[in-house]
Design a protein around this motif. Sequence first.
Motif, PDB file in Angstrom:
ATOM      1  N   SER A   5     -13.958   3.210  -8.341  1.00  0.00           N
ATOM      2  CA  SER A   5     -12.872   2.714  -9.197  1.00  0.00           C
ATOM      3  C   SER A   5     -12.593   3.677 -10.351  1.00  0.00           C
ATOM      4  CB  SER A   5     -13.214   1.328  -9.747  1.00  0.00           C
ATOM      5  OG  SER A   5     -14.332   1.385 -10.601  1.00  0.00           O
ATOM      6  N   VAL A   6     -13.632   4.389 -10.822  1.00  0.00           N
ATOM      7  CA  VAL A   6     -13.447   5.345 -11.922  1.00  0.00           C
ATOM      8  C   VAL A   6     -12.529   6.487 -11.485  1.00  0.00           C
ATOM      9  CG1 VAL A   6     -14.625   7.042 -13.386  1.00  0.00           C
ATOM     10  CG2 VAL A   6     -15.649   4.798 -13.003  1.00  0.00           C
ATOM     11  N   LEU A   7     -12.844   7.101 -10.344  1.00  0.00           N
ATOM     12  CA  LEU A   7     -12.022   8.213  -9.860  1.00  0.00           C
ATOM     13  C   LEU A   7     -10.633   7.732  -9.471  1.00  0.00           C
ATOM     14  CD1 LEU A   7     -14.610  10.251  -7.752  1.00  0.00           C
ATOM     15  CD2 LEU A   7     -13.782  10.688 -10.068  1.00  0.00           C
ATOM     16  N   ASP A   8     -10.559   6.533  -8.953  1.00  0.00           N
ATOM     17  CA  ASP A   8      -9.264   5.964  -8.586  1.00  0.00           C
ATOM     18  C   ASP A   8      -8.347   5.880  -9.800  1.00  0.00           C
ATOM     19  OD1 ASP A   8      -7.151   4.639  -7.485  1.00  0.00           O
ATOM     20  OD2 ASP A   8      -8.291   2.939  -6.724  1.00  0.00           O
ATOM     21  N   VAL A   9      -8.829   5.287 -10.895  1.00  0.00           N
ATOM     22  CA  VAL A   9      -7.972   5.116 -12.072  1.00  0.00           C
ATOM     23  C   VAL A   9      -7.680   6.458 -12.745  1.00  0.00           C
ATOM     24  CG1 VAL A   9      -9.789   4.686 -13.798  1.00  0.00           C
ATOM     25  CG2 VAL A   9      -7.556   3.619 -14.062  1.00  0.00           C
ATOM     26  N   LEU A  10      -8.655   7.361 -12.776  1.00  0.00           N
ATOM     27  CA  LEU A  10      -8.436   8.657 -13.432  1.00  0.00           C
ATOM     28  C   LEU A  10      -7.402   9.490 -12.676  1.00  0.00           C
ATOM     29  CD1 LEU A  10     -12.082   9.649 -14.441  1.00  0.00           C
ATOM     30  CD2 LEU A  10     -10.222   8.980 -15.971  1.00  0.00           C
ATOM     31  N   ILE A  11      -7.524   9.548 -11.370  1.00  0.00           N
ATOM     32  CA  ILE A  11      -6.594  10.358 -10.571  1.00  0.00           C
ATOM     33  C   ILE A  11      -5.208   9.715 -10.564  1.00  0.00           C
ATOM     34  CG2 ILE A  11      -6.096  11.195  -8.241  1.00  0.00           C
ATOM     35  CD1 ILE A  11      -9.121  11.543  -7.863  1.00  0.00           C
ATOM     36  N   PRO A  54       8.336   6.446  -5.879  1.00  0.00           N
ATOM     37  CA  PRO A  54       7.073   5.684  -5.893  1.00  0.00           C
ATOM     38  C   PRO A  54       6.285   5.813  -4.595  1.00  0.00           C
ATOM     39  CG  PRO A  54       8.841   4.353  -6.816  1.00  0.00           C
ATOM     40  CD  PRO A  54       9.486   5.601  -6.277  1.00  0.00           C
ATOM     41  N   GLY A  55       6.998   5.877  -3.480  1.00  0.00           N
ATOM     42  CA  GLY A  55       6.309   6.039  -2.197  1.00  0.00           C
ATOM     43  C   GLY A  55       5.568   7.356  -2.119  1.00  0.00           C
ATOM     44  N   GLU A  56       6.182   8.397  -2.669  1.00  0.00           N
ATOM     45  CA  GLU A  56       5.536   9.707  -2.671  1.00  0.00           C
ATOM     46  C   GLU A  56       4.327   9.700  -3.607  1.00  0.00           C
ATOM     47  OE1 GLU A  56       6.918  14.394  -2.911  1.00  0.00           O
ATOM     48  OE2 GLU A  56       8.372  12.787  -3.205  1.00  0.00           O
ATOM     49  N   LEU A  57       4.442   8.973  -4.706  1.00  0.00           N
ATOM     50  CA  LEU A  57       3.317   8.854  -5.627  1.00  0.00           C
ATOM     51  C   LEU A  57       2.144   8.152  -4.934  1.00  0.00           C
ATOM     52  CD1 LEU A  57       2.490   9.390  -8.609  1.00  0.00           C
ATOM     53  CD2 LEU A  57       3.200   7.049  -9.099  1.00  0.00           C
ATOM     54  N   THR A  58       2.456   7.137  -4.160  1.00  0.00           N
ATOM     55  CA  THR A  58       1.423   6.438  -3.392  1.00  0.00           C
ATOM     56  C   THR A  58       0.757   7.386  -2.408  1.00  0.00           C
ATOM     57  OG1 THR A  58       2.669   4.367  -3.574  1.00  0.00           O
ATOM     58  CG2 THR A  58       0.965   4.468  -1.882  1.00  0.00           C
ATOM     59  N   ASP A  59       1.568   8.208  -1.740  1.00  0.00           N
ATOM     60  CA  ASP A  59       1.010   9.166  -0.785  1.00  0.00           C
ATOM     61  C   ASP A  59       0.138  10.197  -1.483  1.00  0.00           C
ATOM     62  OD1 ASP A  59       2.251   7.926   1.335  1.00  0.00           O
ATOM     63  OD2 ASP A  59       4.038   9.176   1.240  1.00  0.00           O
ATOM     64  N   LEU A  60       0.552  10.610  -2.681  1.00  0.00           N
ATOM     65  CA  LEU A  60      -0.262  11.569  -3.444  1.00  0.00           C
ATOM     66  C   LEU A  60      -1.617  10.960  -3.779  1.00  0.00           C
ATOM     67  CD1 LEU A  60       2.254  13.203  -5.967  1.00  0.00           C
ATOM     68  CD2 LEU A  60       0.948  14.377  -4.202  1.00  0.00           C
ATOM     69  N   SER A  80      -5.376  12.068  -2.501  1.00  0.00           N
ATOM     70  CA  SER A  80      -6.352  12.520  -3.503  1.00  0.00           C
ATOM     71  C   SER A  80      -7.558  11.608  -3.578  1.00  0.00           C
ATOM     72  CB  SER A  80      -5.692  12.592  -4.890  1.00  0.00           C
ATOM     73  OG  SER A  80      -4.553  13.419  -4.869  1.00  0.00           O
ATOM     74  N   VAL A  81      -7.328  10.302  -3.463  1.00  0.00           N
ATOM     75  CA  VAL A  81      -8.412   9.327  -3.610  1.00  0.00           C
ATOM     76  C   VAL A  81      -8.830   8.855  -2.225  1.00  0.00           C
ATOM     77  CG1 VAL A  81      -9.149   7.189  -4.719  1.00  0.00           C
ATOM     78  CG2 VAL A  81      -7.403   8.603  -5.800  1.00  0.00           C
ATOM     79  N   ASN A 114     -12.251   9.444   0.901  1.00  0.00           N
ATOM     80  CA  ASN A 114     -13.594   9.959   1.108  1.00  0.00           C
ATOM     81  C   ASN A 114     -13.591  11.401   1.577  1.00  0.00           C
ATOM     82  OD1 ASN A 114     -16.379  10.061   2.754  1.00  0.00           O
ATOM     83  ND2 ASN A 114     -16.464   8.458   1.196  1.00  0.00           N
ATOM     84  N   GLU A 115     -12.618  11.761   2.400  1.00  0.00           N
ATOM     85  CA  GLU A 115     -12.558  13.135   2.902  1.00  0.00           C
ATOM     86  C   GLU A 115     -12.304  14.115   1.770  1.00  0.00           C
ATOM     87  OE1 GLU A 115     -12.497  16.445   5.346  1.00  0.00           O
ATOM     88  OE2 GLU A 115     -13.306  14.432   5.664  1.00  0.00           O
ATOM     89  N   SER A 116     -11.394  13.764   0.876  1.00  0.00           N
ATOM     90  CA  SER A 116     -11.100  14.622  -0.270  1.00  0.00           C
ATOM     91  C   SER A 116     -12.341  14.821  -1.134  1.00  0.00           C
ATOM     92  CB  SER A 116      -9.966  14.005  -1.092  1.00  0.00           C
ATOM     93  OG  SER A 116      -9.754  14.720  -2.280  1.00  0.00           O
ATOM     94  N   PHE A 117     -13.066  13.738  -1.389  1.00  0.00           N
ATOM     95  CA  PHE A 117     -14.276  13.832  -2.219  1.00  0.00           C
ATOM     96  C   PHE A 117     -15.392  14.592  -1.495  1.00  0.00           C
ATOM     97  CE2 PHE A 117     -12.858   9.609  -4.317  1.00  0.00           C
ATOM     98  CZ  PHE A 117     -11.998  10.316  -5.146  1.00  0.00           C
ATOM     99  N   ALA A 118     -15.466  14.427  -0.165  1.00  0.00           N
ATOM    100  CA  ALA A 118     -16.479  15.164   0.601  1.00  0.00           C
ATOM    101  C   ALA A 118     -16.245  16.667   0.487  1.00  0.00           C
ATOM    102  CB  ALA A 118     -16.446  14.727   2.069  1.00  0.00           C
ATOM    103  N   GLN A 119     -14.982  17.076   0.525  1.00  0.00           N
ATOM    104  CA  GLN A 119     -14.672  18.497   0.369  1.00  0.00           C
ATOM    105  C   GLN A 119     -15.025  18.986  -1.030  1.00  0.00           C
ATOM    106  OE1 GLN A 119     -10.689  19.443   1.659  1.00  0.00           O
ATOM    107  NE2 GLN A 119     -10.909  18.311   3.576  1.00  0.00           N
TER     108      GLN A 119
END
Length: 1675
Positions: free
Chosen positions: A1309-1315, A1328-1334, A1338-1339, A1341-1346
């Motif tokens: 939840s911390v990384l979710d709200v910060l990003i 807004p749809g593009e913001l959701t996709d961004l 970004s948020v 598991n694959e992104s964080f694994a990298q």
Amino acid sequence: MHSPELASSWKRSFEEMNLKREVEDDKNPPPSPSAFPSSLPSSKELCPRSYQWKVFEVAKRRNTIVVLDTGTGKTMIALMLIREIGQTVKADGRKLFMIFLAPTVHLVNQQFKVIKDSTGFEAQEYYGAKGVDEWSAKCWEKEISEHDVLVMTPQILLDALRKAYISLEMVCLMILDECHRATGNHPYTKIMKEFYHKSVNKPKIFGMTASPVIRKGVSSSMDCENQISELESILDCQIYAIEDRAELEVFIPSAKEINRFYDASQFHNLDLKEKLKSSWSKFDDLLLNLQGSPMTQYKDMDDKLKALRKRLSNDHAKILYCLDDLGLICAYEAVKVCIENISNAQEEFEFYTRSSSQCKYFLQEVLGIIGEYLPHGGDGNYLDSGSNILKAVDMGYITPKLHDLLQLFQSFGVASEVLSIVFVERIITAKVIERFIKKIMYLSHFTVSYLTGSNSSVDALAPKVQMKTLESFRSGKVNLLFSTDVVEEGIHVPNCSCVIRFDLPKTVRSYVQSRGRARQKDSQFIIMLERGNTAQRDQLFDIIRSEYSMTDTATNRDPDGCTLKAYTIEEVDAYFVDLTGASVTADSSVSLIHRYCEKLPGDKYFTPKPFFHFTYVEGMYECKLTLPPNAAFQTMTGPASKNSHLSKQLACLEACKKLHQMGALDDHLLPYVEEPSQNDIIVKSKGSTAGAGTTKRKELHGTTQIRALSGTWGEKLDGTVFQAYKIDFSCNIIDELYSGFVLLVESKLDDDVGNIEMDLYLISKFVKACVSSCGQVRLDSEQVRSAMRFHELFFNGLFGRLFIGSRSSGVRREFLLNTEQKSLWSSSNMYLLLPIESSGILNYDSWRINWPGIHSCASVIQFLEKQSQLSAGNMNDDTGNPSPCSTGLVETECKSIRTIHLANNSVHVNNLKNMVVLAIHTGRIYSILDVVVDMSAESPFDGNADVNSSNNTTFAEYFNNKYGIVLMHPGQPLLLLKQSHNAHNLLVNFNDEGDPLGGETLQTSHKTLNEKARTYVHMPPELLVSIEVPITVLKSCYLLPSLMHRLESLMLASQLRDEIACTTGSQISSSLILEAITTLRCSESFSMERLELLGDSVLKYAVSCYLFLKYPKKHEGQLSARRSWVVCNATLHKVGTDRCLQGYIRDGAFDPRRWVAPGQRSIRPVPCSCEVDTLEVPLDSKFQTEDTKVVVGKSCDRGHRWMGSKTIADCVEALIGAYYVGGGLNAALHLMKWYGIDVELEPALLDEAIATASLRTYIPKANEIETLEAKIGYEFSVKGLLLEAITHATEQELGAGYCYQRLEFLGDSVLDVLITWHLYQSYRDIDPGELTDLRSASVNNESFAQVAVRRNLQQHLQHCSGLLLGQIREYVKYLSGSDDASNPLQGTKGPKTLGDLVESIAGAMLIDTKLNLNEVWRVFKPLLSPIVTPDKLELPPLRELNELCDSLGYFIKEKCTNKGELVHAELRLQLIDVLLVGEGCGRSKKAAKGQAASQLLKNLEKRGISYSRSASKRRKQGGDAFNQSNNEDSSESIKTNKKQKTTGMQPCTSTSLMNNGLQTACKSKLDTPVIKSINMKKGGPRSSLYELCKRMQWPMPGFESKEERSRSPIIFGEGSERREGFSSFISSISLHIPNYSAMKCWGDHRADKKSSLDSAAHAMLHELQRQGKLIIGDS
């Protein structure tokens, strides 16, 4: 064992038996029907035989175990008892129920059907596959209250008794089928020992068995006596058997027992066995060597290799068994079976693959070895004839035993009604022989199948497959059924004519039960014996002798002489819950501990389970139990005991006790499940309604009234003090001038509402409106009256009607302000909009109300009132009404045109331009453009008046005929007037590229873009009244609806802000709140989507923090469950409706035509049909619907409107986002508190969490910690937090009592709200749809694994999993790009653990910084970089393909099939000229479809078709393809045949694309799609065509529309749909059918565009039918 009379044949069977009894058994007549209670609930009549009646009478008197042969109808007696006892209980009025226990699911299914059909009582069945194990107390209460008989497996009852869901005190009768199983640790035994014998009010017991003795080996009379006595004691029953078997022998078919001998096999295959053993040894050694590799230091890898070695050994043993028992061919088939059992799924990493492959290589080698001993390598078909079979026996291909079985089958002949069960000992035998028989041609008339139990063996069948196979055998679809002992007991197959024991039974029970499966008359029970095998002979002899002893003992027991041995209640170690009565014994505690661990969070690398460590001291065992690190506690040492097994049980019992006391086990001794309860709840309200917050559900809600616009000043007689807000307009075109206005309201507006600027968009220009506060203004009563008259005249004249009724309608024509003046004003909408004088000097501080103009309006009203009275007086005068000019203004015809005579005065011709006038006959307001000197009222009528007509020759005649007005000055020149028009929505900039509107609003908005060609009229001057206001006032009036709509919205937002009353010191702007309550449906330049996205993250973060700190002992699964409940849409919907948010939500596009100013009468009323008299709508289910036809966003005059249920939940989140943006986290937390969401954090909780972490020893890993801190750029104050964050749960093996799961929950939840906050701030202008996709990119598991791999964080992960280590290495290698091109890991996703690691470090850092989000972001922003940007954003392949096809109008057809553990996906995309197919394979459907989509995208790119986000966005904004086409507004003219009738079909053209087009069209009608009928409602034809295209994969049709105008009226429709107008729309449609032709059709002229599109679609559907491409059912 069981009665052959199943539900479907009760009546027939018993009638036949009774008839037989009359003839053959007169000595023992059955009881008369009257002897059986007639008052029982009847389903079918039960007609018991006399021996059944005897047993029934005994069972009524005492607890009884009936011993009767299989097929003698024991179930019948049970049914009689159920009826008898059930009726007695019902008569007493007690709520007791009966339980029927059967040891297998098959028997439960079978007995349930019989009871349901034959007793008349409510019955239900229960077994594990129904999910009963997860039921709560409420579920069981419901079942017990609704049913009289519960049929279940004994384990289900035992569990329910232990959980205290059921009490035996509530049971009046308990029937135990196959009750001989009540020995040892069977659930039957435990039920009786733990509960029955300890009950005060015991239920009646009735046991049923065919063999009360079940032990292996020889049973003497004494053995039988002891076993029977023991069974009686446990079940508290006495045995009862029928002494006189004469009746049994008459009615119950007894199978003829035949011993069939076969020769011993002459082939011992010693050399082959030696080769097989050598092969097995070789591969076993390979696995043994792998066990010594460094990777096997981890327990999971060591266990994997041990399991593989065991699998290798088992497969070797199976093959040898088949070789000895069945021969070479079946051994070859057994190898194939073993190969098929090996998973085809790709292993997780290279070491796993290498290890697992050894089993497969072994089997492949064995297949080759055995194949060398068979002709054609083992794959030839050489058993087509009997001679080949004999040769196969001689060659050792099949054993004599198997050959004898084949001969037996051959002896059955070709009779299809033969049903035979072949009992075998092992599952592999059943599978192999079944496959073997299917290959023999001369037995092809038999349908063969096999049946096994559903145990954990790789060869076992799933329960559903078992059920289906058994049903096929019962129905005769299967003739030969090979089975293990799964169908020995109780399975009822009345037509089974032959039972073959291919392998000998091991017990007397097995012997008796399997023999009992032969139910048909003259059936056979064949036992296959090896000739000369004395061991088999002795085994069979012992079984037969034991059966005799058992039968003799049971039959000859004197029930009166044998006293029932009292059962001694053993004192057992147990723990009881006082509140519920739930219990756990030492015996059941081990399984409960395992169940508790299973419910703890785990992953693919860690399966939560307990560990046991035993110590032996001074002859006593002591067990230390270690629970997983996420358990409520970690270790427990039990009391010492004399044996290790008991010490283990006692340790688990102590652990269960402690877990219950800690709340980890609930009061039913089940793992605690997180559910919202009244005492421990985060949202302080009752539970949500089912379906609330979903997209599908729609709800009726009211609209909150705006308090700032209400007022009582209309009733005051001495004047009123108003709050004044000046409105100035300035156009971007300097010469365009607009008059200023002043808004007068009774209440003071908030500063950010009363001082705003906004843009209003007109055609090719825009006007900036500035609203500013001007303090207070006092109006006296006269001024108030004049101002009100200005409102009544101007707003009704522009946007309403000043005259009501007409001659043509038959309703008396009246001046509105004569009759309804008071009803035009409402206290809820009381404000004034008054023009101010234009000083020509830009001084915004000085202003003055234009009182001359306002008084002029009052004078006009007086004039019209007077004229109205005169007109009323002349209503019946045929001479007509003279124009007002005859009242004395001018008495002679004016010969000069310098002075023009209006209705109320004379004006110099030079002063007429831009004068604002009102037509006395219509009440419409105009502005004068010019004097037309060459036209007068005597000129020919040209139709350019206010209403067209072709029946008048001159203007004078027109006004006389239409209005009865006689012009007094017909010679005056006509005036050219610009007529008033409807107000438009000026809040949206239609001049921008891309239309932000979709759907119905778009059609309305086009009117602002295309000014009508005829906006001017000619009018005689004497019909006009001048209004002394400048034209700039008139122009400004058209701006007011949009301006006021925005102001009203801001007032509503401000009102909501006041409701929330934020006291945090931060002021949230009303515009931000307005954004949060505005949906996309409003078609504004802003909506709640962006704020909702942010609010979702903020809420998730706040709740996660609260739960993490509030519940330090709850594991991640429990925290996640609580969080999910708090943030779910159902809860948020409840929160929103509790605070009445639904009334504030703006959910419909602004319709300026329905905007009503104070004093104005609406000309577009929408009467309320909601059956709700109040403004608010009650929260009631009758105001909820899932009907897709219900229109959302359209309100009635009371403000009631249908709204999507999810919209309310979205608004709750959007408001949280708004408060976070405007006031930071504190403001957002205050809002959550106002909602009732408890997220208030106590500082002491944070200190406690830090203190707990600081106790963890990190010294041994100090260097590890220091290195990691350097990598992430942050030094932890509490090292224990970082240590916990990098510790995986598998460290339990090394004694770690903690893991990162809780910190991962928080860090997520911390990384979710910060990003999300970073993206929200960085990209303010993106969709807004593009913001959701961004955020999604970004948020995750694959992104964080990298991130973890880029920063080398994986090196510091503390774990004990070889699988995890291997996967991490493979992933690091994959990301480094050094992977081999042929590596199957292409598209590999990182192990979830790596992403979890990054999240848990973020969670640890948050706690260490004492919840300082800014500090966490300072550290994590560089770690996460580069964060994805819009230009680098890549959508998932399947999503990209779907959006691309949607934008192009293509359809995708998908097909997914399961192949072992893999899913194969096929996506088919039909282009105009070619069919493209993409295929993919993966462990999940999503992965497989993604791979297939990638293939298609590459293929499309080669053809020059690629995805463009902007094109997709335009497509979405355009709405439905059938509503909005890219070519709708094409300027290209579509030629039409004007002579053609409008009801006829327009022509259709078709262009052939292929030479075989005709052949394609002439295909069989079987390939032609059929639609039942065409829905002729609005949008129906388009929907029908759309569904057809989707089904057939035809590209989406294209539409072109054109508006045509006519000077003569056009009639549309018939009857009640009849309409008249001067504009029409006509549309064409183009459809390209792949490999056939391109077709184009035209529709008819229609009054609106959508109807014309429907007409074109309707024409296309009929053209498709004409060309044979479609069948329409109703045509």
